[in-house]
Structures are given as C-alpha cells and as structure tokens.
Design a protein around this motif. Sequence first.
Motif, PDB file in Angstrom:
ATOM      1  N   ILE A  62     -43.223 -16.512  21.098  1.00  0.00           N
ATOM      2  CA  ILE A  62     -42.260 -15.738  21.879  1.00  0.00           C
ATOM      3  C   ILE A  62     -40.905 -16.435  21.897  1.00  0.00           C
ATOM      4  CG2 ILE A  62     -41.667 -15.004  24.229  1.00  0.00           C
ATOM      5  CD1 ILE A  62     -44.675 -14.460  24.658  1.00  0.00           C
ATOM      6  N   PHE A  63     -40.894 -17.736  22.185  1.00  0.00           N
ATOM      7  CA  PHE A  63     -39.631 -18.466  22.274  1.00  0.00           C
ATOM      8  C   PHE A  63     -38.992 -18.651  20.894  1.00  0.00           C
ATOM      9  CE2 PHE A  63     -41.248 -19.765  26.473  1.00  0.00           C
ATOM     10  CZ  PHE A  63     -40.097 -19.547  27.231  1.00  0.00           C
ATOM     11  N   ILE A  64     -39.811 -18.837  19.850  1.00  0.00           N
ATOM     12  CA  ILE A  64     -39.258 -18.940  18.499  1.00  0.00           C
ATOM     13  C   ILE A  64     -38.586 -17.623  18.105  1.00  0.00           C
ATOM     14  CG2 ILE A  64     -39.868 -19.163  16.054  1.00  0.00           C
ATOM     15  CD1 ILE A  64     -42.043 -21.138  16.895  1.00  0.00           C
ATOM     16  N   THR A  65     -39.259 -16.513  18.384  1.00  0.00           N
ATOM     17  CA  THR A  65     -38.696 -15.200  18.056  1.00  0.00           C
ATOM     18  C   THR A  65     -37.385 -14.966  18.802  1.00  0.00           C
ATOM     19  OG1 THR A  65     -40.926 -14.327  17.694  1.00  0.00           O
ATOM     20  CG2 THR A  65     -39.158 -12.729  18.006  1.00  0.00           C
ATOM     21  N   LEU A  66     -37.346 -15.288  20.101  1.00  0.00           N
ATOM     22  CA  LEU A  66     -36.116 -15.127  20.880  1.00  0.00           C
ATOM     23  C   LEU A  66     -34.999 -16.009  20.332  1.00  0.00           C
ATOM     24  CD1 LEU A  66     -37.571 -15.007  24.525  1.00  0.00           C
ATOM     25  CD2 LEU A  66     -36.670 -13.096  23.185  1.00  0.00           C
ATOM     26  N   SER A  67     -35.352 -17.227  19.908  1.00  0.00           N
ATOM     27  CA  SER A  67     -34.343 -18.135  19.359  1.00  0.00           C
ATOM     28  C   SER A  67     -33.724 -17.561  18.094  1.00  0.00           C
ATOM     29  CB  SER A  67     -34.970 -19.503  19.058  1.00  0.00           C
ATOM     30  OG  SER A  67     -35.455 -20.112  20.218  1.00  0.00           O
ATOM     31  N   TYR A  68     -34.572 -17.023  17.201  1.00  0.00           N
ATOM     32  CA  TYR A  68     -34.040 -16.496  15.944  1.00  0.00           C
ATOM     33  C   TYR A  68     -33.289 -15.181  16.148  1.00  0.00           C
ATOM     34  CZ  TYR A  68     -36.087 -20.098  13.050  1.00  0.00           C
ATOM     35  OH  TYR A  68     -36.365 -21.303  12.466  1.00  0.00           O
ATOM     36  N   ILE A  69     -33.675 -14.390  17.124  1.00  0.00           N
ATOM     37  CA  ILE A  69     -32.892 -13.195  17.443  1.00  0.00           C
ATOM     38  C   ILE A  69     -31.488 -13.589  17.878  1.00  0.00           C
ATOM     39  CG2 ILE A  69     -32.649 -11.292  19.084  1.00  0.00           C
ATOM     40  CD1 ILE A  69     -35.716 -11.038  19.059  1.00  0.00           C
ATOM     41  N   ARG A  70     -31.412 -14.606  18.747  1.00  0.00           N
ATOM     42  CA  ARG A  70     -30.089 -15.086  19.205  1.00  0.00           C
ATOM     43  C   ARG A  70     -29.312 -15.696  18.043  1.00  0.00           C
ATOM     44  NH1 ARG A  70     -25.908 -15.135  20.691  1.00  0.00           N
ATOM     45  NH2 ARG A  70     -24.904 -16.035  22.527  1.00  0.00           N
ATOM     46  N   ILE A  71     -29.999 -16.405  17.153  1.00  0.00           N
ATOM     47  CA  ILE A  71     -29.342 -16.994  15.984  1.00  0.00           C
ATOM     48  C   ILE A  71     -28.769 -15.904  15.090  1.00  0.00           C
ATOM     49  CG2 ILE A  71     -29.784 -18.206  13.806  1.00  0.00           C
ATOM     50  CD1 ILE A  71     -31.720 -20.023  15.387  1.00  0.00           C
ATOM     51  N   PHE A  72     -29.566 -14.860  14.822  1.00  0.00           N
ATOM     52  CA  PHE A  72     -29.100 -13.771  13.958  1.00  0.00           C
ATOM     53  C   PHE A  72     -27.888 -13.065  14.559  1.00  0.00           C
ATOM     54  CE2 PHE A  72     -33.626 -13.352  12.144  1.00  0.00           C
ATOM     55  CZ  PHE A  72     -33.326 -14.267  11.142  1.00  0.00           C
ATOM     56  N   ILE A  73     -27.912 -12.847  15.879  1.00  0.00           N
ATOM     57  CA  ILE A  73     -26.769 -12.206  16.537  1.00  0.00           C
ATOM     58  C   ILE A  73     -25.510 -13.050  16.350  1.00  0.00           C
ATOM     59  CG2 ILE A  73     -25.810 -11.555  18.777  1.00  0.00           C
ATOM     60  CD1 ILE A  73     -28.673 -10.824  19.644  1.00  0.00           C
ATOM     61  N   THR A  74     -25.660 -14.371  16.519  1.00  0.00           N
ATOM     62  CA  THR A  74     -24.510 -15.265  16.367  1.00  0.00           C
ATOM     63  C   THR A  74     -24.024 -15.307  14.920  1.00  0.00           C
ATOM     64  OG1 THR A  74     -25.325 -16.656  18.189  1.00  0.00           O
ATOM     65  CG2 THR A  74     -23.686 -17.627  16.709  1.00  0.00           C
ATOM     66  N   PRO A 109     -16.915 -14.138  11.540  1.00  0.00           N
ATOM     67  CA  PRO A 109     -15.978 -13.278  10.797  1.00  0.00           C
ATOM     68  C   PRO A 109     -16.013 -13.487   9.285  1.00  0.00           C
ATOM     69  CG  PRO A 109     -14.822 -15.086  11.887  1.00  0.00           C
ATOM     70  CD  PRO A 109     -16.237 -15.151  12.353  1.00  0.00           C
ATOM     71  N   GLN A 110     -16.279 -14.711   8.835  1.00  0.00           N
ATOM     72  CA  GLN A 110     -16.231 -15.002   7.408  1.00  0.00           C
ATOM     73  C   GLN A 110     -17.608 -14.908   6.772  1.00  0.00           C
ATOM     74  OE1 GLN A 110     -14.455 -18.901   7.387  1.00  0.00           O
ATOM     75  NE2 GLN A 110     -12.369 -18.078   7.266  1.00  0.00           N
ATOM     76  N   LYS A 111     -17.664 -14.290   5.589  1.00  0.00           N
ATOM     77  CA  LYS A 111     -18.927 -14.125   4.881  1.00  0.00           C
ATOM     78  C   LYS A 111     -19.517 -15.467   4.481  1.00  0.00           C
ATOM     79  CE  LYS A 111     -21.018 -11.850   0.872  1.00  0.00           C
ATOM     80  NZ  LYS A 111     -20.776 -11.014  -0.330  1.00  0.00           N
ATOM     81  N   GLU A 112     -18.643 -16.401   4.038  1.00  0.00           N
ATOM     82  CA  GLU A 112     -19.130 -17.716   3.622  1.00  0.00           C
ATOM     83  C   GLU A 112     -19.769 -18.454   4.791  1.00  0.00           C
ATOM     84  OE1 GLU A 112     -16.131 -16.548   3.077  1.00  0.00           O
ATOM     85  OE2 GLU A 112     -16.118 -16.230   0.883  1.00  0.00           O
ATOM     86  N   ALA A 113     -19.173 -18.351   5.963  1.00  0.00           N
ATOM     87  CA  ALA A 113     -19.730 -19.009   7.147  1.00  0.00           C
ATOM     88  C   ALA A 113     -21.079 -18.401   7.516  1.00  0.00           C
ATOM     89  CB  ALA A 113     -18.759 -18.892   8.314  1.00  0.00           C
ATOM     90  N   ARG A 114     -21.190 -17.078   7.393  1.00  0.00           N
ATOM     91  CA  ARG A 114     -22.467 -16.418   7.686  1.00  0.00           C
ATOM     92  C   ARG A 114     -23.554 -16.892   6.722  1.00  0.00           C
ATOM     93  NH1 ARG A 114     -19.228 -11.676   8.313  1.00  0.00           N
ATOM     94  NH2 ARG A 114     -19.949 -10.902   6.279  1.00  0.00           N
ATOM     95  N   LEU A 115     -23.209 -16.949   5.433  1.00  0.00           N
ATOM     96  CA  LEU A 115     -24.198 -17.380   4.437  1.00  0.00           C
ATOM     97  C   LEU A 115     -24.613 -18.822   4.652  1.00  0.00           C
ATOM     98  CD1 LEU A 115     -22.760 -15.702   1.199  1.00  0.00           C
ATOM     99  CD2 LEU A 115     -24.830 -15.070   2.461  1.00  0.00           C
ATOM    100  N   LYS A 116     -23.652 -19.684   4.963  1.00  0.00           N
ATOM    101  CA  LYS A 116     -23.963 -21.099   5.188  1.00  0.00           C
ATOM    102  C   LYS A 116     -24.863 -21.278   6.405  1.00  0.00           C
ATOM    103  CE  LYS A 116     -21.811 -25.627   5.823  1.00  0.00           C
ATOM    104  NZ  LYS A 116     -20.518 -26.368   5.970  1.00  0.00           N
ATOM    105  N   ALA A 117     -24.559 -20.579   7.490  1.00  0.00           N
ATOM    106  CA  ALA A 117     -25.374 -20.684   8.703  1.00  0.00           C
ATOM    107  C   ALA A 117     -26.770 -20.123   8.478  1.00  0.00           C
ATOM    108  CB  ALA A 117     -24.690 -19.951   9.854  1.00  0.00           C
ATOM    109  N   PHE A 118     -26.827 -18.974   7.799  1.00  0.00           N
ATOM    110  CA  PHE A 118     -28.123 -18.352   7.550  1.00  0.00           C
ATOM    111  C   PHE A 118     -28.967 -19.206   6.604  1.00  0.00           C
ATOM    112  CE2 PHE A 118     -30.899 -15.209   5.414  1.00  0.00           C
ATOM    113  CZ  PHE A 118     -31.572 -14.747   6.531  1.00  0.00           C
ATOM    114  N   ASN A 119     -28.320 -19.879   5.639  1.00  0.00           N
ATOM    115  CA  ASN A 119     -29.058 -20.690   4.671  1.00  0.00           C
ATOM    116  C   ASN A 119     -29.762 -21.866   5.330  1.00  0.00           C
ATOM    117  OD1 ASN A 119     -29.735 -21.137   1.835  1.00  0.00           O
ATOM    118  ND2 ASN A 119     -28.511 -23.001   2.038  1.00  0.00           N
ATOM    119  N   THR A 120     -29.194 -22.380   6.429  1.00  0.00           N
ATOM    120  CA  THR A 120     -29.838 -23.496   7.127  1.00  0.00           C
ATOM    121  C   THR A 120     -31.123 -23.069   7.832  1.00  0.00           C
ATOM    122  OG1 THR A 120     -28.575 -23.137   9.168  1.00  0.00           O
ATOM    123  CG2 THR A 120     -27.612 -24.606   7.514  1.00  0.00           C
TER     124      THR A 120
END
Length: 307
Positions: A206-218, A223-234
């Motif tokens: 439950i807490f892992i799922t909530l954490s990743y939902i919040r991560i995806f929202i963030t 605004p930048q595509k490169e920043a989104r890809l870098k954050a998502f890649n981690t």
Amino acid sequence: MPSVLTLLGIPGLESVQFWIGIPFSAMYIIAVFGNSLILVIIKTECSLHEPMYLFLAMLGATDIALSTCILPKMLGIFWFHMPQIYFDVCLLQMWFIHTFQGIESGVLLAMAMDRYVAICDPLRHATIFTNQLVTQIGVAVTLRSALLAVPCLILIKCRLKFYWTTVVSHSYCEHMAIVKLAAEDIRVNKIYGLFVAFSILGIDIIFITLSYIRIFITVFSLPQKEARLKAFNTCIAHICVFLEFYLLAFFSFFTHRFGFHIPSYIHILLSNLYLLVPPLLNPIVYGVKTKQIRDRVSKIFHSKDTS
C-alpha cells in the motif's frame, strides 16, 4: 508431534525432479554470484555509499540468505533422495524463510520512500536519509519480520500436538503446508498467518504504491522532457523489482489458499519460483538499469580481459 518430517519435493512431478533441479541450481548460482558482485562493488566503491545503494546491498544480502535457506535442502530431495528433516529444523527453516521474505518487502518499501524523497523533495533528501537512518531502517525491518514470524512457531509447537501424517507435500517447510498436517483445529494458525501476510506484505505494498503514485505525479508535472526522463529513469529498476516480487508473492499466496482446483505441483512450482526468481532477477535488473553499477561491472571484467 513427530520428531522427523518427510518433504516430498514436488508431488506429481517426482519422475522429473532431478531435471527440475538443474535450472533451479543454475538460478541459485547466478543469484549468489550476481548479488555477491553487487555487494562487493557497493562496499569497495565509496561513491556508492549512498542510501539507494545501501538499501540495494541489504536487498542483495537478503536475497542470498533467502535462496540459501531453501535450495540446498531442495536439491538434496531432488538429486540425493534425502527427504527427511527434523521437525524443529523444519520450523527453523520456516522462520528463516518468512523472516527474509518480510525483510525483502521492508527493504523495497525503504527504497520506494528513498526515491519518493529524492524526487519529490530533493533538497531535503541528504538531511533526511542519513546513514544513521538507513541503519535504523535496516534494524527495524529485520526486527519486524523476525518478531512477527516467531508466533507462527509458538502456535505450532504449543497448540498442535497431533498430526495426521509426517509427509509434507512441499519442497520446503512452508507455514500452511506444516499446519495442514495437524489433526486439530488450525483456525488460529490460519488467521495469524493471514495477519502476518497483511501486516508485512499488505501494508508495504500500500505504501509503496502510494509513493510511486506521488512520484509519477511529480515527474509528469516537470516542465522539461529531459528532466522527466531522468527522474523516471531512476525509478525504472525499482518498479521492475517491485512488480516481480509482489506479483509472484500474491499469485503464490492466493493460489495456495484459494486455488483449490489448481494441481498441487502448480502451487509448489509457483512457491519455489517466488523464492528463487527475485534473487535471480534483482542483480540483473539493477546491473542493467543502474549506470554506476553497470560501469563498475564492465570495468571489473574489462580489467580482467586486458590482464
């Protein structure tokens, strides 16, 4: 109460157990080698002494211990026809298995929280996830799993005195497989088993799922595509490990308790894969998706080739 139990291995597949042991042993060797390599890399590389990699080291050590708890005895059944195990040793194996399963789940939760803070509140990450906190989390998840598993042993030893049979239709000492041997009321044992499963796996997921939902929202609000890809890649490696661990866990859990029309060998194969596949895949996933570990591994093998 019997002094010795007999583990059947995989009922219905006795004639091919010898051959099943070959891929199982290969999975074990790869898992031990891969996780040991990651442990050595994290220990020797000072730049990797960060929370994410320290949690990864905990996960690797847990994977080695978990697979070592079951595979040597399993191969003894498959290859050397040694199915007998002392009752108390069987309970000890059961305790180790459930303890290490709980530790792995707790470490995955800690890794998700680490990624949550790193992405959603990066300026405070270094002050929140100190080495002291990482150590405290490691101790906490270990104590949680070890202490919650102890009553399973006590309930079996103190409540269940008479057994229909000493033959366990399983390849290792699983809680419900032992409890179902008893010729007494086992409802308390079943209820406590479900309580432990929800207290550890249920709450963690439950807490892992909530954490990743919040991560995806963030991430998707950047605004930048490169920043989104870098954050998502981690997060990709963590998501892959999270999915393969919990999907196998819940599939094995529910088929064992509610899949009455599924052949028993399917139950047992799923249980074995649940314990053997995550230790095999975790170092592969992190080795492929984590650049620092991938570079260090290639450096090790490249230096061997040049020498």
